[in-house]
Each structure stands twice: as C-alpha cells, then as structure tokens.
Design an enzyme around this catalytic site. Structure first.
Site, PDB file in Angstrom:
ATOM      1  N   ASP A 208      38.754  43.448  36.487  1.00  0.00           N
ATOM      2  CA  ASP A 208      39.927  43.581  35.623  1.00  0.00           C
ATOM      3  C   ASP A 208      40.094  45.057  35.281  1.00  0.00           C
ATOM      4  OD1 ASP A 208      42.121  42.996  34.171  1.00  0.00           O
ATOM      5  OD2 ASP A 208      41.116  41.753  32.669  1.00  0.00           O
ATOM      6  N   SER A 209      41.306  45.386  34.823  1.00  0.00           N
ATOM      7  CA  SER A 209      41.627  46.780  34.564  1.00  0.00           C
ATOM      8  C   SER A 209      41.037  47.288  33.261  1.00  0.00           C
ATOM      9  CB  SER A 209      43.143  46.927  34.498  1.00  0.00           C
ATOM     10  OG  SER A 209      43.637  46.049  33.497  1.00  0.00           O
ATOM     11  N   GLY A 210      40.583  46.396  32.404  1.00  0.00           N
ATOM     12  CA  GLY A 210      40.050  46.830  31.117  1.00  0.00           C
ATOM     13  C   GLY A 210      41.046  46.668  29.989  1.00  0.00           C
TER      14      GLY A 210
ATOM     15  N   ASP B 264      47.479  46.602  32.221  1.00  0.00           N
ATOM     16  CA  ASP B 264      48.655  45.989  31.603  1.00  0.00           C
ATOM     17  C   ASP B 264      48.611  46.168  30.095  1.00  0.00           C
ATOM     18  OD1 ASP B 264      46.453  44.339  31.432  1.00  0.00           O
ATOM     19  OD2 ASP B 264      47.555  42.461  31.644  1.00  0.00           O
TER      20      ASP B 264
ATOM     21  N   GLN C 279      53.853  39.809  32.786  1.00  0.00           N
ATOM     22  CA  GLN C 279      53.796  39.644  31.334  1.00  0.00           C
ATOM     23  C   GLN C 279      55.141  39.115  30.834  1.00  0.00           C
ATOM     24  OE1 GLN C 279      51.274  39.698  29.448  1.00  0.00           O
ATOM     25  NE2 GLN C 279      49.676  40.884  30.487  1.00  0.00           N
TER      26      GLN C 279
ATOM     27  N   GLY D 290      48.880  37.210  29.862  1.00  0.00           N
ATOM     28  CA  GLY D 290      49.486  37.023  28.549  1.00  0.00           C
ATOM     29  C   GLY D 290      49.412  35.623  27.995  1.00  0.00           C
TER      30      GLY D 290
ATOM     31  N   ASP E  21      40.127  32.311  36.715  1.00  0.00           N
ATOM     32  CA  ASP E  21      38.802  32.769  36.310  1.00  0.00           C
ATOM     33  C   ASP E  21      38.639  32.509  34.830  1.00  0.00           C
ATOM     34  OD1 ASP E  21      40.572  34.862  35.315  1.00  0.00           O
ATOM     35  OD2 ASP E  21      38.715  35.863  34.769  1.00  0.00           O
TER      36      ASP E  21
ATOM     37  N   CYS F 107      25.818  15.097  42.136  1.00  0.00           N
ATOM     38  CA  CYS F 107      26.049  16.540  42.187  1.00  0.00           C
ATOM     39  C   CYS F 107      25.029  17.226  43.103  1.00  0.00           C
ATOM     40  CB  CYS F 107      25.961  17.107  40.776  1.00  0.00           C
ATOM     41  SG  CYS F 107      26.117  18.884  40.706  1.00  0.00           S
TER      42      CYS F 107
ATOM     43  N   CYS G  98      24.199  20.353  43.044  1.00  0.00           N
ATOM     44  CA  CYS G  98      23.702  21.612  42.477  1.00  0.00           C
ATOM     45  C   CYS G  98      22.172  21.585  42.423  1.00  0.00           C
ATOM     46  CB  CYS G  98      24.298  21.851  41.091  1.00  0.00           C
ATOM     47  SG  CYS G  98      23.384  21.074  39.742  1.00  0.00           S
TER      48      CYS G  98
ATOM     49  N   CYS H  92      20.796  19.158  39.459  1.00  0.00           N
ATOM     50  CA  CYS H  92      20.906  17.710  39.635  1.00  0.00           C
ATOM     51  C   CYS H  92      20.152  17.231  40.873  1.00  0.00           C
ATOM     52  CB  CYS H  92      22.364  17.295  39.750  1.00  0.00           C
ATOM     53  SG  CYS H  92      23.308  17.641  38.256  1.00  0.00           S
TER      54      CYS H  92
ATOM     55  N   HIS I 104      24.673  24.179  37.260  1.00  0.00           N
ATOM     56  CA  HIS I 104      25.415  22.925  37.408  1.00  0.00           C
ATOM     57  C   HIS I 104      26.905  23.129  37.132  1.00  0.00           C
ATOM     58  CE1 HIS I 104      26.773  18.828  37.063  1.00  0.00           C
ATOM     59  NE2 HIS I 104      27.373  19.221  35.947  1.00  0.00           N
TER      60      HIS I 104
END
Ligand SMILES: [Zn+2]
Ligand SMILES: [Zn+2]
Lengths: 389, 547
Positions: free
Chosen positions: A65-67, A119, A165, A194, A244, A282, A284, A287, A313
């Site tokens: 990310d841009s921060g 942004d 935005q 946003g 994300d 699962c 993972c 599990c 998990h």
C-alpha cells in the site's frame, strides 16, 4: 502484468482470471493475507537487502500500500496538503512529508509486484466538501504517481493500481471512475477505496457494484480492506477480483476459527473437551494433523504457538472459500455455490438482508427455494461473542 | 502402548562423578523405530504442552528436538484432564502433536521450571498449579493420569516443590519418607492393571532426588531406593527387590534446590552458585549405581551445564533458559569447544561475533532488539564462520529454519485452475538465511514469527553445543586424554557467565512491549492473576491448617 479473464458466471458479474506477475501467476478472484502493517524504519535497510522479497525470503507475489491509509488511520496528527501527507515521524517525532512521488519511490525500493497510488483517504462517514476535495486530490496524486512510476523504468516489473475514491456519494464516484478510466492505459488495475467498514452495508455494496460495473473489463478490480466471508462472496458476485484484510489473522489471535458453518470462538467452554479438529474436511496443517479444539482451547490467547495454528487454518479457510468460488464460476454453478455457502454459514441464524439485496441485484435470490427463511438486519457477521474483533 | 528405556555408557571403567558419554534409547514394543538421545544431550522444555512459539511443522522439522518434557499440571483445570480424553495408542503424542517415531515424551506433574512458591504438599498430595488455582494431586490420581496418557517416561511424584517455609530436620525426614512412599506407590501393580500389559511396572520411571539442601537427608533418600525390601513392602512391588530396580534414572531439580539453599542461608539474595549445588548432587548419587542416566532441570547457563558434566557426570539437561531467550529477542551464538574466532580478545567492528564486555568476556549471543542490528544483513550465528573460511565451496550453516529455511514440500491448491500455475523451479530453489536485520525488524513490529525463528535457532545452537561436548569426550576416550577439562576452562574464560546480555535484552523487550501500549494491559492482567493466586494460596493455607 498479463491479465486474462478465463471464465465468467452466466448470472452474476463474477469472473475467473489469471494475473501473471513477476513472481508467478495468481488465479483470481483471490484473497490476499496482510503481512506486517508497520512501516519499515527508513528504506536503507530494504535497499541494502535488495527489496522485500529478499528481506523476508518470500518468493511469490507481493502487493504494497502507498501508506496513505495507514497514515490516516494510525496517526491522528496527519495533515493532508496538496503536496502530500504531513505527519510526525513515529521514530523521532520530526515533521515528515509523504508525497505521491516519495510514496512511489518507497514502493519501488520495496519491490512489490503491485503498488498502490498515494490517495487522500477520508473516513466513509465524512460528509460535505471534504469528500469531493479528497476525491479530486486523489486524481491529481494519481497523475503524479503515474509520472514517477513511468520515469522509473520499473513499470515493466511493478504494476501501479489507481484507487477509486468519492466516499458514499454515487455522483462523486462516477466522476472519479470516469477520470480514472481515462487514464486506463497508464494503470495496471483499479482498487475501490474509501470503504472503511463504518458505513451501512446496504450503502457499501451499492458503491462496490457501481464501481465494479463501470471499471474496465480488462483490468483487475481490487476491493481494499474486505475480509469477512459474506463480504468477500458478495464482492466477487459483483465483479471484484481481489481483496485483502487483516481480519482472518487478527481474529485467529483472539481465538476465532473460521469455518463454513460460521466462525467458532475457541475460547468458549463448549470447545474445552471437544477432541475433533476445527473442520474435519480442512486440508490446513492444523486440521489435517488432528489438532483438537480442546487443545486449541487450552492454549489460545495464551501461547503464540496456538495462534500460529489457528492463523494457518484461517488463511486456508479464506483460500478454500475463494478457490471453491473459482471452481463454481468455471463450472457454471456459482449461483448455487452462493446459496449453499450462505445457507451453511448463516444457518438458522438467518441471512443478512443486505446480502440478499446485493445478490438479487446480480440475479441470485438466496431465498428462492425457501422464501420463509429467517433473515437479519445489520452487518450480519455471525459471532459467538461480540468482543472478538 | 509399552516402551522400554535403555541407557548405555561408552566408557567401561568410569569414576563415579566423571564426565560420561552415553546413549539413551526408547524402544517401542510395537516395532516402530527406536528414538535415541546421545548424551550428554538435552530435553526440550514445553509450556502448557507446547514447545514455546513453534508450530507442529516447526517441531517436526527441528530434528534436534528428540526428548520433550511435558508438565501435566496446566491440564488440571478440567476434570477429567483433557489429555485423558484422547483415545488410541500413543495418546499423549497424538493429543500434543508429537510423533512417536521422532519424539520421546516424559511427563511430570509439576513444571520443573516454574518459579512459583507453592503451598506445602500434604501427606497424601502434591500441590500443583493450573490457571484456575492450586490443585491437590494424590499418588493414586497421578498413577491413573499417567496410565491413561501413556507417555514414554513418567516422573514419580516427590515432595520437592518450592516452598517458603523453613525446613526443620523433622520436615526434611518427612519429605524423604513421602517421596519414597509415593515412588513405591507408583511402582505397585494395581489389581486392575495386573493383566494389563501397560501396568505401571512396565513403564519407565524417573525419580526426583529428595532431601533438600541437607546432604545426609539426600543420601538417606538414595539409600531408601537401594534398600532390599521385606515383607509387605516387597509383596507390593514384587518382583522388584528394591525400589531402584523400578527406576530408570535420577532427576535433579535445581530450582527448588537453590531455593532451599538460599532460604537456609540468609541473607544471600543471589542465586546459589552451582558450586554449592554440586556437593548435594554428589550426596544423592553416592549410594546409587552409576549406570543410570542423570538428568538436571533448570540450569541457567552453558557454563553450569559444563560444570555439572565435568564435576558430577550429569547426562541430560533441559534447555529452558535457551528456549526462553527467544522471548526476549536473543539469538544465541556460542559453541563448545570455543571456536577460533571467538577466542580473540578484542572487539572488531567489522566482525559478526558477539561483543566482548568490559571484563573481556564475550556475550553468549545477540540481543536483536538492539538498534545496531537494524542493518546487519548477516545470518544469526558466527560460531561456524571459521570453518567456512578455508573451504569456499561448502559453507556450513546453522541447520535451523531461520538460518537454513526450506520451502514447504507441497502446496495446497484450492481450485482446478491453480494447479497449472505452480512453478516447480521457484518452489524448490534454496532460500537465503533470514538476516539479523529482518528479525530485528520483526521484533520491533511485534511479529510472532520473530520468536519462532529465534526459538528454532537457539535449539539448534544448543544441539551443536552438546554435540561438541560429545565429540570431545569421545576423542578424549580414544586418545586417553582430558582435553575436555581444558576446554571447559577455556569456555568459562571466554564467555560471560553473568548473562548480562539477557538482562539488557529483557529491558529492551519490555520497552518495545510498552510502546505497543499493550504492555500496560499485560501487566495489569499479570497483577490480577497474582492477586488471585495470592487468594488461592491463602485459601490453600487455611485449608491445610484446618485439616
Ligand atoms: Zn483447518
Ligand atoms: Zn540458526
């Protein structure tokens, strides 16, 4: 970046695509786990280390990310000017300016495969002229980011995404979308920004839908900060390709395991003598090894090793949910997948009304086979205890 | 599921307290492969059934984790304790996620590294600690728990916990009697278990050496062990002729021992020196056969480990202090014998060795919280460096997952389109060591993985340390030399035994915790817990006085 849509849902706006980046191919739609959120002290270390891939020993794709978002959400002293974000350095308190140019060169040093424009972020609850100001500034900053990025010679290995935005105002969103689509040839993908979680869910999905509908077909669409299962699947149905969130990893540390039957709070006494795994089916490491709920209950929120086990998990859960969505889209069964997922996930607790509304807008009626099914208003996350977030 | 413990020493004519080189082996009667621990060697410590900071994958990929010790007490919160609910063979292994063909599990009631002062034990119970307070565990309960859990090795109950009451002569005698009686009880075969192949007698039992800081009491406990049993006492443990015949090895818990020494010799505030502990261990071992393994819990430095090997002939040690160093951001970096590059007596900025302090002693490792590691891109351990200088092709590196990370052997795919995109070349390429700068960064950003990487590294350093000891003892044996003694001397001269780096690291760690803001909450939680414990203790005390 090579981006190719390989399958489309016949009913909803969902699609499967492949995105080829410098560190491999990723199938979309996908959920991206969030690694450390903390800023790295000075870029010198990373420069010496040869970028974040080297530094962390990570061989696969990375996004940074841009921060901008972090500065606003973590630092109340941040002041936004036309030049950039002015903040007190968390290390020495000195006034520091993060400009669009600076943000891009930092991300060049980190070397992630996808980088974000700087942004001007305002809370989704903000109203009035500040929202429009932030939107137009974000567009001006995008131009500066594009310029820096194109000059750097890195645009063949790193891919710049624009961030739409405009708050909760459909008109502003439309203007922003138009401006950013005009710059399509110079950006690799689009993020929808946003939406911070404070807004009404019925407003949230309408903004997502508006953006996803307008954004160009041949660019990946990334919804920032989305991590709850129902939010993810609704976004996918509306045409979102990537998302994300810190949620699945953070919630694991607080003892919540995600399952297709809804989240489990492992701290509750009812798990104390349950010798079964979180989810029998699962794959993972937790599990599949038969790690019992009882033993997790014994140590969760006390020992880091138990947090590791639930984190593994939860990340696999998110990946399975998205993987199953990809399969269903390819096989033409995505509407059925949505119905069965929501039925299992919300069970007798009732479908969130906003999900019903959102999915109806793309032709899927969750209540089709059971019009009298229970519904619920509000955000609709199913929590065994409310204080787990 | 049965297993038998065997122990053999390489030396044939051995003095009673001489350093020894041996092999401890657990043979499972179900035909699975033996699990061996070469001695001198180590036991991995656990907290609440987990190796601190390590996932199950981590534990399995750390090949030096062989013998792991579990304290049962944290499971006393619930009735029945949850490990008892696990069914099938090797149920404790299964419950905790250890592998029978890779790991030896020993089980004691109390955590040997717990520093808590506990309410006194009773005639028929040991006071144990769990989150919800103090629990009384009787010898019969202990027998039932251990029979149900099937660990490889069981530690008998003993009256040796940390206590703040002064031991009178009478109290000491009573403690020796109790510990003897509780061992005898564990060795008795129950009516219900006589036909059961896993009857307690077939199990491997270790015993804590009782007797406090009084050499005569310690010797008398040992004499109880080898005394020929008569009458009813014999009938109960028949066919054993002595209690010692049912015992596979001897344990020394240094924490309660040091507590006794300090309490009885006020105003000494410092931890009792290992030199004051040594005669007490010898007093215990005096009457006993020399062929059984000797285990020490809670040493606090490699120096102490070396001295106990040299002066008492201890075989096995837990490495709790080294594992816990990972909590406070320490990467250990020392070796035995002392490597050439660590012998230099000057600090050199361009080098990666641990620093020398003002007295010319070298730190045992690196406090990675320190800002000076912020741009140190080298790998964690310097002790292997010299070996790599002459052979340019093969650089030996620490085998831990921080210094020699491996990509996972397999990937989980989640949809039909994922498979085709997996690139085999990127997934098998060797990875770089994680750098000191990276772990410094993880520590300062509160990432849990910093502690995982450090814990695995520190275990690997301890493994190399013990392997260095064994090699030298073997060489000495072959050449009829005593280089080991010289090298112990050198080690103690080169490395700081005051562990001053640990103090500094702890301070840095708490500063960073504090910055996080969570520090306050954690401390408040601790205080609250302490208050509750105090209440429990009061309750416990009044309960025992009224009883
Ligand atoms: Zn799982
Ligand atoms: Zn290492």
């Amino acid at each position: 970046m090579q981006f190719e849509v390989i399958a489309k849902c016949h009913t909803t706006r969902a699609r499967v695509s492949r995105m080829k980046l410098a560190h491999g191919v990723t199938s979309l739609p996908t959920f991206m786990p969030v690694a450390t959120q903390a800023a790295i002290k000075g870029m010198k270390i990373l420069e010496e280390a040869g970028g974040a891939h080297q530094f962390q020993g990570w061989k696969h794709n990375l996004l940074t990310d841009s921060g901008g978002f972090q500065l606003v959400s973590l630092n109340k002293f941040t002041k936004i000017t036309e030049e950039g974000a002015l903040f007190a350095s968390p290390f020495d308190g000195a006034p520091t300016m993060l400009t669009a140019k600076e943000s891009i060169s930092i991300q060049h040093t980190i070397g992630a495969d996808i980088i974000m424009q700087l942004d001007d972020v305002v809370s989704s609850l903000t109203v009035g002229p500040r929202v429009a100001e932030a939107m137009w500034r974000t567009i001006r900053w995008l131009d500066r980011c594009i310029e820096t990025h194109e000059k750097s010679g890195k645009h063949d290995v790193q891919n710049l995404f624009a961030i739409v935005q405009g708050g909760l105002d459909h008109e502003l969103r439309d203007q922003c979308l138009q401006e950013m689509i005009n710059r399509k040839d110079r950006v690799a993908g689009y993020a929808i920004g946003g939406l911070s979680g404070g807004e009404e869910k019925d407003v949230f999905w309408r903004i997502i839908k508006q953006c996803a509908d307008k954004l160009p077909e041949d660019r990946p669409r990334y919804s920032m900060g989305i991590g709850f299962a129902e939010d993810l699947l609704v976004c996918v149905a509306l045409g979102v390709d990537m998302a994300d969130c810190v949620f699945p990893t953070r919630t694991a540390r607080f003892g919540v395991a995600l399952t297709f039957n809804g989240p489990l709070n492992l701290r509750l006494a009812k798990h104390a003598s349950d010798m079964g795994p979180i989810d029998e089916t699962c794959p993972c490491p937790t599990c599949s090894d038969g790690y019992s709920r009882a033993f997790l209950h014994h140590n969760i929120t006390i020992e880091t090793a138990a947090a590791h086990a639930v984190t593994q998990h939860n990340l696999v859960f998110q990946a399975r949910m998205m993987g199953q969505a990809r399969n269903a889209i390819i096989q033409g069964t995505f509407p059925d997948y949505l119905k069965s997922f929501f039925r299992n996930y919300f069970g007798d607790q009732g479908y969130p009304e906003w999900c019903i509304n959102a999915l109806r807008s793309v032709g899927v009626d969750l209540l089709e086979s059971d019009p009298s099914a229970k519904t619920q208003t509000g955000s609709g996350a199913k929590w065994e205890r409310v204080d787990t977030r | 599921m049965m297993s038998t413990l065997s122990f053999s020493l390489l030396q044939s004519d051995l003095a009673q307290f001489a350093p020894r080189r041996g092999l401890l082996s657990i043979r499972r009667l179900d035909g699975s492969p033996n699990v061996d621990v070469n001695t001198p060697g180590f036991i991995t410590a656990t907290t609440r059934g987990l190796v601190p900071h390590l996932s199950r994958d981590h534990v399995r990929s750390t090949s030096s984790i062989r013998w792991t010790h579990i304290a049962f007490e944290s499971f006393l919160d619930r009735v029945p304790p949850i490990p008892l609910l696990q069914s099938g063979p090797h149920s404790l292994h299964k419950f905790l996620g250890f592998r029978p063909n890779q790991h030896i599990l020993s089980l004691s009631l109390r955590d040997p590294s717990d520093q808590r002062i506990m309410p006194p034990n009773g005639k028929d119970h040991v006071s144990a600690y769990c989150m919800s307070g103090v629990r009384k565990v009787t010898p019969q309960m202990w027998k039932d728990f251990t029979t149900a859990c099937t660990p490889d090795i069981i530690v008998a109950l003993s009256d040796t916990s940390l206590s703040d009451t002064n031991y009178s002569q009478k109290r000491l005698t009573k403690s020796v009697e109790r510990s003897t009686a509780w061992l005898a009880h564990l060795l008795q075969s129950d009516a219900k278990s006589t036909s059961d192949p896993s009857s307690p007698r077939c199990r491997n039992i270790l015993v804590n050496m009782a007797g406090g800081d009084e050499p005569r009491a310690r010797a008398s406990f040992s004499e109880n062990l080898i005394e020929m049993l008569q009458g009813v006492e014999f009938e109960q443990v028949n066919p054993l002729r002595t209690l010692d015949e049912g015992v596979s090895g001897y344990i020394f818990e240094l924490l309660p021992l040091r507590n006794d020494i300090r309490r009885d010799a006020p105003p000494a505030r410092e931890e009792a020196a290992i030199s004051s502990v040594i005669p007490l261990l010898k007093a215990s071992l005096g009457p006993l056969p020399i062929t059984k393994p000797r285990i020490a819990h809670s040493t606090s430095s490699p120096h102490e480990i070396l001295q106990l090997i040299r002066d008492v002939g201890i075989d096995i040690f837990d490495i709790h202090w080294a594992q816990r160093a990972a909590d406070i951001g320490i990467a250990l970096d020392f070796s035995f014998p002392v490597p050439e590059t660590h012998r230099q007596s000057e600090n050199n900025d361009s080098q990666r060795q641990p620093l020398l302090d003002s007295t010319g002693r070298r730190d045992l490792g690196h406090n990675l919280f320190d800002v000076k590691y912020g741009n140190d891109h080298s790998s964690l351990a310097s002790y292997l460096d010299e070996q790599s200088s002459d052979s340019a092709t093969q650089h030996p590196t620490c085998p831990c997952a921080a210094c020699s990370p491996h990509s996972p052997a397999s990937h989980i795919t989640h949809s039909s389109v994922d498979q085709t995109y997996l690139d085999p070349t990127t997934s098998t390429a060797p990875q770089h060591s994680y750098s000191r700068a990276y772990i410094h960064h993880l520590l300062h950003t509160h990432e849990m993985s910093s502690h995982s990487l450090l814990a695995m590294h520190n275990i690997a350093v301890m493994d190399a340390f013990f392997s260095g000891i064994r090699q030298l003892l073997e060489t000495d044996l072959k050449n009829k030399e005593s280089k080991f003694l010289e090298e112990v001397e050198r080690f103690c001269n080169v490395y700081d035994d005051k562990m001053s780096m640990f103090r500094l690291a702890k301070e840095d760690w708490s500063t960073v915790e504090l910055e996080r803001g969570k520090g306050r909450l954690t401390r408040e939680k601790e205080k609250e817990k302490e208050k509750e414990k105090e209440k429990e203790r009061e309750k416990e005390k009044s309960a025992t006085t009224t009883a």
